[in-house]
Design a protein around this motif. Sequence first.
Motif, PDB file in Angstrom:
ATOM      1  N   VAL A  63     -39.108  21.055  13.963  1.00 31.48           N
ATOM      2  CA  VAL A  63     -39.803  22.401  14.626  1.00 31.48           C
ATOM      3  C   VAL A  63     -38.682  23.490  14.663  1.00 31.48           C
ATOM      4  O   VAL A  63     -39.048  24.542  14.214  1.00 31.48           O
ATOM      5  CB  VAL A  63     -40.269  22.157  15.912  1.00 31.48           C
ATOM      6  N   GLU A  64     -37.461  22.983  14.853  1.00 34.44           N
ATOM      7  CA  GLU A  64     -36.653  24.047  14.663  1.00 34.44           C
ATOM      8  C   GLU A  64     -36.130  24.572  13.255  1.00 34.44           C
ATOM      9  O   GLU A  64     -35.817  25.647  13.318  1.00 34.44           O
ATOM     10  CB  GLU A  64     -35.069  23.474  15.438  1.00 34.44           C
ATOM     11  N   ALA A  65     -36.255  23.550  12.365  1.00 36.95           N
ATOM     12  CA  ALA A  65     -36.053  24.187  11.170  1.00 36.95           C
ATOM     13  C   ALA A  65     -37.100  25.040  10.606  1.00 36.95           C
ATOM     14  O   ALA A  65     -36.650  26.181  10.070  1.00 36.95           O
ATOM     15  CB  ALA A  65     -35.990  22.944  10.015  1.00 36.95           C
ATOM     16  N   LEU A  66     -38.274  24.837  10.910  1.00 32.82           N
ATOM     17  CA  LEU A  66     -39.350  25.494  10.634  1.00 32.82           C
ATOM     18  C   LEU A  66     -39.422  27.056  11.278  1.00 32.82           C
ATOM     19  O   LEU A  66     -39.713  28.105  10.761  1.00 32.82           O
ATOM     20  CB  LEU A  66     -40.804  24.866  10.912  1.00 32.82           C
ATOM     21  N   ARG A  67     -39.116  26.892  12.448  1.00 36.30           N
ATOM     22  CA  ARG A  67     -38.923  28.165  13.346  1.00 36.30           C
ATOM     23  C   ARG A  67     -37.692  29.199  12.605  1.00 36.30           C
ATOM     24  O   ARG A  67     -37.890  30.388  12.715  1.00 36.30           O
ATOM     25  CB  ARG A  67     -38.332  27.904  14.696  1.00 36.30           C
ATOM     26  N   VAL A  68     -36.406  28.540  12.291  1.00 37.05           N
ATOM     27  CA  VAL A  68     -35.407  29.319  11.561  1.00 37.05           C
ATOM     28  C   VAL A  68     -36.023  29.943  10.188  1.00 37.05           C
ATOM     29  O   VAL A  68     -35.884  31.094  10.199  1.00 37.05           O
ATOM     30  CB  VAL A  68     -34.408  28.294  11.206  1.00 37.05           C
ATOM     31  N   ALA A  69     -36.763  29.080   9.734  1.00 41.92           N
ATOM     32  CA  ALA A  69     -37.511  29.689   8.403  1.00 41.92           C
ATOM     33  C   ALA A  69     -38.464  30.962   8.894  1.00 41.92           C
ATOM     34  O   ALA A  69     -38.753  31.789   7.774  1.00 41.92           O
ATOM     35  CB  ALA A  69     -38.219  28.420   7.481  1.00 41.92           C
ATOM     36  N   GLY A  70     -39.248  30.819   9.820  1.00 38.63           N
ATOM     37  CA  GLY A  70     -40.222  31.666  10.141  1.00 38.63           C
ATOM     38  C   GLY A  70     -39.669  32.932  10.658  1.00 38.63           C
ATOM     39  O   GLY A  70     -40.367  34.007  10.801  1.00 38.63           O
ATOM     40  N   ARG A  71     -38.187  32.958  10.778  1.00 37.00           N
ATOM     41  CA  ARG A  71     -37.491  34.233  11.020  1.00 37.00           C
ATOM     42  C   ARG A  71     -36.813  34.962   9.872  1.00 37.00           C
ATOM     43  O   ARG A  71     -36.374  36.001   9.819  1.00 37.00           O
ATOM     44  CB  ARG A  71     -36.593  34.042  12.324  1.00 37.00           C
ATOM     45  N   ALA A  72     -36.472  34.018   8.853  1.00 41.83           N
ATOM     46  CA  ALA A  72     -35.524  34.294   7.888  1.00 41.83           C
ATOM     47  C   ALA A  72     -36.498  35.083   6.868  1.00 41.83           C
ATOM     48  O   ALA A  72     -37.576  35.019   6.503  1.00 41.83           O
ATOM     49  CB  ALA A  72     -35.376  33.005   7.143  1.00 41.83           C
ATOM     50  N   ARG A  73     -35.705  36.244   6.176  1.00 38.65           N
ATOM     51  CA  ARG A  73     -36.267  36.835   5.112  1.00 38.65           C
ATOM     52  C   ARG A  73     -36.247  36.290   3.837  1.00 38.65           C
ATOM     53  O   ARG A  73     -35.043  35.779   3.226  1.00 38.65           O
ATOM     54  CB  ARG A  73     -35.228  38.407   5.086  1.00 38.65           C
ATOM     55  N   ALA A  74     -37.338  36.019   3.170  1.00 39.95           N
ATOM     56  CA  ALA A  74     -37.292  35.197   1.990  1.00 39.95           C
ATOM     57  C   ALA A  74     -36.524  36.158   0.992  1.00 39.95           C
ATOM     58  O   ALA A  74     -36.415  37.320   0.528  1.00 39.95           O
ATOM     59  CB  ALA A  74     -38.752  35.231   1.316  1.00 39.95           C
ATOM     60  N   GLN A  75     -36.112  35.401  -0.136  1.00 42.22           N
ATOM     61  CA  GLN A  75     -35.310  35.878  -1.306  1.00 42.22           C
ATOM     62  C   GLN A  75     -36.135  36.110  -2.482  1.00 42.22           C
ATOM     63  O   GLN A  75     -36.185  37.085  -3.077  1.00 42.22           O
ATOM     64  CB  GLN A  75     -34.083  34.963  -1.767  1.00 42.22           C
TER      65      GLN A  75
END
Length: 664
Positions: free
Chosen positions: A348-360
């Motif tokens: 869950v925490e990994a997916l949450r970090v991705a959900g805030r991150a700006r895609a390259q």
Amino acid sequence: MLGCTSGTSPGPDGIGAGPQACAGFCQDTAAAALSIPAVEDVIRRAVAEAKARSAPATIAVVDRVGNVLAVYRMTGARRFTTVRSPAGIAVSGGLEGVDLVPSAAAAIAKAVTAAYLSSEGNAFSTRTASQIVQEAFNPGEANQTGGPLFGVQFSQLPCSDLMARFGAGEVGPHRSPLGLAADPGGLPLYLNGTPVGGVGVIADGLYSYDATISDADRDIDELIAVAASFGLGAPRDRRADRITVDGKTLRFADVDFADLASNPNNAGSLSLAAEGELLAVPGYSAATVLAGTVFGEPASGIRRATEPALAAEDAFVLVDAAGANRFPVRASSAPSGLSQAEVQGLMVEALRVAGRARAQIRRPLGTVARVSVSIIDLDGSVLALARGRDAPVFGIDVSLQKARTALLFSKAGTGAAIGALPPAGYIKPDLIAGDTDTLPVVTSFPSLELEQSAPFRYVQSLRSLSGRPTMLDDGAVAIANRSVGNLARPFYPDGIRGNPPGPLSLSFDAPRRWSPFSVGLQLDLGYNAIAQHVVFLLDAFGVADVGRSCVGVGPVSGAVPFAAPAAASEAANGIQIFPGSVPIYRGSTLIGAIGVSGDGIEQDDMVAFLGLENAAAAAGSGFGNAPPAMRIDQLDIGGLQPRYIQCPQAPFIDSTEQNVCARP
């Protein structure tokens, strides 16, 4: 199905405008998949262009999860393909010079590559893949670090224990016969702006890559593939040539519809029965045309998660033919391993970090990252695997490869385990009799073998360079995938021309041994398994298909071909050598690893590292990242400190926070 309905009418060049306001994660709309008539039309357009250029071709069409929908060979098309670096680049060893690869396998690999690398937010081709897997980024530029996806060509392997197989009652995602391709001639297919698959073409008989990107090629394979994609082409606003990495624009195709010798609109009446034949490819397809599956539905092998914690993060999971989650969250079997609650919290925490991150690598700019996440136990088995909505399909297998690589290199006893593996037995080049395309002139299995390369030599090189005679055996050093990549480049440090190779790589300088088809330890661990599969595809020697392990397969020895491996779950789908994973510790005890792959390698690093930090802080139960003193970036290896992790600058869409991976 993940798609959008706005702005999707095909333009005059056959390319849909594509969704402009999807923010990279479109909501569910009406189902989209390739129909049987659509697949046939793709082949007809390819055949028409090939005929206009007097270049008989083999054409493959796949859906988004790698189901092979058709393989078609034109009359007069070459039956075999040679794996080789471009003209003027002489390399020996690895897969270089192997010319008994069926052309159908090359075409399938190209189609799978284009389908797997593309998404709602980006459209990548095999030419894009070529640009990002070579020794420098951009290729040919002096003193530049290796391609951002250096090594990804050895994923989705036919020996993978993760990827599905044709005819085994399994749904996708499916394996590729040669991993991912870097040879131009593979393009993604889009239907009303939604990615639905890929087309791959081989007509020139060479499975290679583009070593010079400063010019524009008129590659025959790519010209035919462009014609095939007419009406189903990637929306221009998401093509690779609208995306930058490290300030450099990616490549998509060197030719366009205006360069065609045929008119794709006139191909509809062409008789496929009169121009060639549909092929049955062992392990991949029957001699027929199939319709594609709807992506995101259980029949595709990927569906939305129903488990409350994962569903709340808009996660998707891999499922079997009955729709059941193949990798539900579970606890470790090791005494000090992760509990089920810890595994779930980490995912869950990994997916949450991705959900805030700006895609390259995703359009439009400012879109959040979409990734696949694998969490594994101490024996390499999967504790949980999930992906964000619209994460590229290639990242599923790669995330697991990355997790297992971090585990393997951090685990005690790895050096001895590698030392016990059989050598890679490189297949001789130039086995086909001239250009006659007859069956290989091989009369016995020993004649397949060129030379042997023992994987343990790379362990010895690392020990020598580090001055640590027990390196990879004592379990005293925590090694992330970025660290492995530093050690697996043809220059050490990465990108500095004239320097010797890293200890896990081969030499770029004379006598040259390194190429994307001959990389060192990564290939040598799985070489025999790949070779077994190629010989199986020939359907001439009675060799069985490769099993579900990419390591431990024996080379040809006397009359015995490709001895079956012992269990090797720590690298059963191969290893990966670009960033995006970290080992997991409880105190100073290794208990597993997490691997991430998706919308940018620094984003992958951050999701793995910071997801683990956040989960550990929330759980308060003593697991987390490696103690700083154990990390490989604290060691001097050949006068350098390999990197452990590298996170993006200002990575989050919802804040201006910097230096997010610095430990308190």
